[in-house]
Enzyme design. Structure first.
Site, PDB file in Angstrom:
ATOM      1  CG  ASP A 246      55.061  77.978  88.167  1.00 22.55           C
ATOM      2  OD1 ASP A 246      54.754  77.008  87.454  1.00 22.55           O
ATOM      3  OD2 ASP A 246      54.229  78.808  88.581  1.00 22.55           O
ATOM      4  CE  LYS A 249      55.181  80.507  85.640  1.00 22.78           C
ATOM      5  NZ  LYS A 249      54.402  81.433  86.498  1.00 22.78           N
ATOM      6  CG  HIS A 274      55.858  76.378  83.139  1.00 25.70           C
ATOM      7  ND1 HIS A 274      54.620  76.494  82.559  1.00 25.70           N
ATOM      8  CD2 HIS A 274      55.627  76.154  84.459  1.00 25.70           C
ATOM      9  CE1 HIS A 274      53.684  76.358  83.488  1.00 25.70           C
ATOM     10  NE2 HIS A 274      54.271  76.145  84.656  1.00 25.70           N
ATOM     11  CG  HIS A 300      52.292  72.801  88.832  1.00 22.01           C
ATOM     12  ND1 HIS A 300      53.430  72.558  88.100  1.00 22.01           N
ATOM     13  CD2 HIS A 300      52.018  74.128  88.667  1.00 22.01           C
ATOM     14  CE1 HIS A 300      53.832  73.676  87.513  1.00 22.01           C
ATOM     15  NE2 HIS A 300      52.979  74.650  87.837  1.00 22.01           N
ATOM     16  CG  HIS A 301      49.951  74.017  85.003  1.00 26.22           C
ATOM     17  ND1 HIS A 301      49.010  74.971  85.343  1.00 26.22           N
ATOM     18  CD2 HIS A 301      51.164  74.601  85.194  1.00 26.22           C
ATOM     19  CE1 HIS A 301      49.620  76.085  85.711  1.00 26.22           C
ATOM     20  NE2 HIS A 301      50.937  75.883  85.634  1.00 26.22           N
ATOM     21  CG  ASP A 329      50.035  77.463  91.172  1.00 26.17           C
ATOM     22  OD1 ASP A 329      50.444  78.535  91.650  1.00 26.17           O
ATOM     23  OD2 ASP A 329      50.191  77.151  89.979  1.00 26.17           O
TER      24      ASP A 329
END
Length: 394
Positions: A246, A249, A274, A300-301, A329
């Site tokens: 992350d 961010k 992000h 990762h999303h 996560d």
């Protein structure tokens, strides 16, 4: 690192010069290419044992921060630690003196040290220590780093010679230089890991995550990677890189990162950026850790079913490192308390993971997660937060 042979009845011959050269060159080549400390200790112990034809050879390292000497008996076993002044090896290191003993049971000069060391161990194991040598070794600054310890000569005479002392001294000198190089490399790697953790915390702290979040995600990812059959090296690389998932961010406004309520569609689109910010920060590096971190930050999303972001890719098109970090996560986010929600109960999280198998998450990865669950829960407890966290990943 200790190497043992227990059949003391089988007598051997001292190495002739040609055999000695072969041993030295063989081990020198292996040692020069070894960067894992435990493996290096084993190679050095084996080299010393073969050079002087001893039954046992142990390489002890001095831990000045704890005033202890430590070694390992084999791969995967816990290390052995003793006070830095204990036993004959402690004497040799403390007084910077090589020790040469023909028979530990009749020696009077070092009786006190033998009783607290070798003879005490014999009582516990049933082993019979006779001949014994201990030689300290130093780093390039001349500081003592540890010692070689050899026990029981396997030739007919069963006693070490001056020539053995010369050979083991040679091995000790080489050990100090090689160990110093590897320990420096390890120190650099540990510094890199700490910097990466701190960089990851920068991204998380802007959304009021705790530092332990990135540590837990790193450890979960490591376990999952190993469970999937990835190599130790690949799993370790992911563990080092995943704390930066992350980092992007840093480019998201506080008003969105720390909004306590539900994000609007426009705000959520900004939040999704992000992943791209993080990827663009890291993608041009030639360092394997940062290249791995770029993949993790970018993907990762993403979701197995293609409904994730930023690209909406699906299945195996999502890099395995992104799939692993995604699951790690989400597990940590759901199990942590936030300003707008309570932490989910474990049973509720596990039920969701079963439902999302083949939807949000790679189905094989979900299976590995359940296989690793006891270890994952142990890590969650070990790195638990000491204060409430305020906001999860969006």
């Amino acid at each position: 690192m200790e190497h043992e042979h227990f059949n003391l009845k089988s007598e051997k011959e001292d190495l002739d010069p040609q055999e000695m050269l072969r041993v030295i060159f063989d081990y020198a080549a292996k040692i020069a290419n070894e960067r894992v400390l435990d493996n290096l200790l084993l190679l050095m112990a084996d080299m010393g044992r073969e050079m002087i034809v001893s039954d046992r050879c142990t390489v002890w390292l001095l831990d000045t921060t704890k005033n202890e000497l430590w070694s390992k008996v084999a791969h995967g076993l816990d290390e052995i630690r003793i006070p830095s002044t204990a036993g004959l090896v402690g004497y040799a290191v403390t007084y910077d003196k090589a020790v040469f003993i023909d028979d530990a049971y009749t020696n009077e000069e070092y009786k006190t040290y033998l009783i607290s060391g070798a003879l005490r161990t014999d009582q516990q194991t049933g082993y019979r220590t006779k001949a014994l040598m201990v030689i300290p070794f130093r780093n390039s600054q001349g500081e003592i780093m540890g010692a070689y310890q050899a026990i029981n000569k396997l030739t007919a005479g069963k006693q070490f010679s001056d020539k053995d002392m010369e050979y083991l001294t040679l091995a000790s000198s080489y050990a100090g230089k090689s160990l110093e190089s590897v320990l420096l490399t390890n120190e650099i790697e540990e510094t890199q890991k700490e910097l990466i953790i701190r960089m990851g915390e920068i991204g998380e702290s802007r959304s009021k995550e705790t530092g332990n979040h990135v540590k837990r995600v790193a450890e979960y990812s490591y376990l999952l990677a190993l469970g999937l059959g990835m190599s130790q090296e690949e799993a370790e690389l992911l563990r080092m890189a995943s704390p930066m998932h992350d980092i992007g961010k840093v480019g998201i406004p506080d008003s969105i990162l720390n909004k306590p309520g539900k994000l609007t569609d426009d705000e959520f689109k900004i939040m999704q950026n992000h992943t791209l910010v993080g990827y663009n920060l890291l993608k041009n590096s030639n360092r394997s850790i940062l290249k791995t971190a770029a993949i993790v930050a970018h993907e990762h999303h993403e979701k197995w079913n293609g409904r994730g972001y930023p690209r909406g890719i699906s299945g195996d098109a999502i890099h395995i490192l992104g799939r692993i970090t995604a699951l790690a996560d989400v597990f940590d986010a759901l199990g942590s308390e936030r300003v707008y929600k309570k932490a989910w109960e474990l049973d509720r999280i596990l039920e969701l993971f079963k439902e999302e198998r083949g939807q949000h998450f790679d189905p094989q990865l979900v299976d590995v997660f359940f296989e690793q669950l006891p270890n994952i829960l142990r890590i969650r407890e070990e790195f638990s937060d000491t204060a409430l966290e305020d906001l999860t990943d969006k």
